[in-house]
Design a protein around this motif. Sequence first.
Motif, PDB file in Angstrom:
ATOM      1  N   GLY A   1      34.491  45.113  41.922  1.00  0.00           N
ATOM      2  CA  GLY A   1      34.263  44.110  40.893  1.00  0.00           C
ATOM      3  C   GLY A   1      35.125  44.234  39.654  1.00  0.00           C
ATOM      4  N   ARG A   2      35.928  45.292  39.547  1.00  0.00           N
ATOM      5  CA  ARG A   2      36.733  45.516  38.336  1.00  0.00           C
ATOM      6  C   ARG A   2      37.684  44.356  38.072  1.00  0.00           C
ATOM      7  N   ILE A   3      38.465  43.981  39.066  1.00  0.00           N
ATOM      8  CA  ILE A   3      39.452  42.921  38.853  1.00  0.00           C
ATOM      9  C   ILE A   3      38.772  41.579  38.668  1.00  0.00           C
ATOM     10  N   ALA A   4      37.742  41.295  39.430  1.00  0.00           N
ATOM     11  CA  ALA A   4      37.040  40.028  39.284  1.00  0.00           C
ATOM     12  C   ALA A   4      36.440  39.892  37.890  1.00  0.00           C
ATOM     13  N   GLU A   5      35.886  40.977  37.348  1.00  0.00           N
ATOM     14  CA  GLU A   5      35.304  40.926  36.008  1.00  0.00           C
ATOM     15  C   GLU A   5      36.367  40.657  34.949  1.00  0.00           C
ATOM     16  N   VAL A   6      37.486  41.340  35.054  1.00  0.00           N
ATOM     17  CA  VAL A   6      38.555  41.120  34.082  1.00  0.00           C
ATOM     18  C   VAL A   6      39.095  39.695  34.191  1.00  0.00           C
ATOM     19  N   ALA A   7      39.353  39.237  35.415  1.00  0.00           N
ATOM     20  CA  ALA A   7      39.926  37.902  35.606  1.00  0.00           C
ATOM     21  C   ALA A   7      39.001  36.807  35.099  1.00  0.00           C
ATOM     22  N   ALA A   8      37.697  37.025  35.173  1.00  0.00           N
ATOM     23  CA  ALA A   8      36.741  36.029  34.702  1.00  0.00           C
ATOM     24  C   ALA A   8      36.570  36.052  33.186  1.00  0.00           C
ATOM     25  N   SER A   9      37.142  37.073  32.525  1.00  0.00           N
ATOM     26  CA  SER A   9      36.848  37.287  31.115  1.00  0.00           C
ATOM     27  C   SER A   9      38.021  37.066  30.180  1.00  0.00           C
ATOM     28  N   VAL A  10      39.237  36.921  30.719  1.00  0.00           N
ATOM     29  CA  VAL A  10      40.418  36.775  29.868  1.00  0.00           C
ATOM     30  C   VAL A  10      41.209  35.540  30.300  1.00  0.00           C
ATOM     31  N   ASP A  11      42.156  35.148  29.471  1.00  0.00           N
ATOM     32  CA  ASP A  11      43.062  34.054  29.804  1.00  0.00           C
ATOM     33  C   ASP A  11      43.852  34.426  31.059  1.00  0.00           C
ATOM     34  N   PRO A  12      43.781  33.630  32.119  1.00  0.00           N
ATOM     35  CA  PRO A  12      44.508  33.991  33.343  1.00  0.00           C
ATOM     36  C   PRO A  12      46.010  34.086  33.155  1.00  0.00           C
ATOM     37  N   GLY A  13      46.532  33.505  32.100  1.00  0.00           N
ATOM     38  CA  GLY A  13      47.951  33.625  31.813  1.00  0.00           C
ATOM     39  C   GLY A  13      48.367  35.005  31.356  1.00  0.00           C
ATOM     40  N   GLN A  14      47.386  35.904  31.134  1.00  0.00           N
ATOM     41  CA  GLN A  14      47.687  37.268  30.698  1.00  0.00           C
ATOM     42  C   GLN A  14      47.533  38.289  31.823  1.00  0.00           C
ATOM     43  N   LEU A  15      47.395  37.831  33.053  1.00  0.00           N
ATOM     44  CA  LEU A  15      47.164  38.726  34.177  1.00  0.00           C
ATOM     45  C   LEU A  15      48.409  38.850  35.047  1.00  0.00           C
ATOM     46  N   LEU A  16      48.715  40.072  35.464  1.00  0.00           N
ATOM     47  CA  LEU A  16      49.880  40.365  36.282  1.00  0.00           C
ATOM     48  C   LEU A  16      49.460  41.206  37.474  1.00  0.00           C
ATOM     49  N   PHE A  17      50.380  41.361  38.429  1.00  0.00           N
ATOM     50  CA  PHE A  17      50.137  42.212  39.592  1.00  0.00           C
ATOM     51  C   PHE A  17      51.032  43.434  39.513  1.00  0.00           C
ATOM     52  N   GLY A  18      50.440  44.622  39.683  1.00  0.00           N
ATOM     53  CA  GLY A  18      51.208  45.855  39.702  1.00  0.00           C
ATOM     54  C   GLY A  18      50.583  46.843  40.654  1.00  0.00           C
ATOM     55  N   THR A  19      51.387  47.719  41.249  1.00  0.00           N
ATOM     56  CA  THR A  19      50.899  48.614  42.297  1.00  0.00           C
ATOM     57  C   THR A  19      51.008  50.106  41.982  1.00  0.00           C
ATOM     58  N   ASP A  20      51.923  50.499  41.102  1.00  0.00           N
ATOM     59  CA  ASP A  20      52.279  51.897  40.864  1.00  0.00           C
ATOM     60  C   ASP A  20      52.995  52.517  42.070  1.00  0.00           C
TER      61      ASP A  20
END
Length: 239
Positions: free
Chosen positions: A180-199
């Motif tokens: 639920g970590r990513i779903a919670e963040v994505a539901a709570s912030v502007d989606p224009g501020q989200l990126l994909f990263g893997t390390d």
Amino acid sequence: MIIDVHAHWGPWFFTMDVAGATLPAMDRYGIDLAIVSASEAVIYDAPAGNRALAETLPDRCHGYVTVNPRRLADAERDLRTYLPGGRFVGVKIHTDYTDSPVTSTRMRDALELVAAHGVPALVHTWGASVLDLARLCLDIPGLRVIAGHMGADGFRHAIEAARSCDRLYLEPCWSHFPAGRIAEVAASVDPGQLLFGTDSTLIDPASAYGAVAAANLPADVAELVAWRNAADLFSLPVG
């Protein structure tokens, strides 16, 4: 299309190079483009690692100029050397390996230098340090920062940070992925501020890839996370 904004090139100093070489790791998960920093630059010698990456930057990869806040004269030289060529599109700063907390004067000086060069910076964050990064971003005109790991176990701090500063972006890679970590963040912030990263190649891309897939993001948000936001932030020629 998928753009990985947090990837690496080169061997590590310990045996966690689980993803193997950069391009094979990208191929396994359909990652079209990656923005990479040299592992040597991150953990040992920034100028030497930047130089090695510039000499052998893989196809389908763009580079980060790694900046050590304790060596700003070297950083200024490297930024002037590598950014004009177009293959290097941002800056990487690891706060722990350089012993440069976000709240330190040297980190402020480093990020002011980054802002002056007009490129985004990927900054290692953990816990509440993402809040410090947001405050610093607000203080420095024009600065755009990516909170690496989006605070890791401090991801709820990352929500607060992103809401406070629209020039702060979040990317999710971490060695743990609580449900639920990513779903919670994505539901709570502007989606224009989200990126994909893997390390990658430190962590196999399967970790971040699976966690984002499990979040069941709406199609339009998933596309922003996968590549559109990164393409816009780094002015990447895609399409």
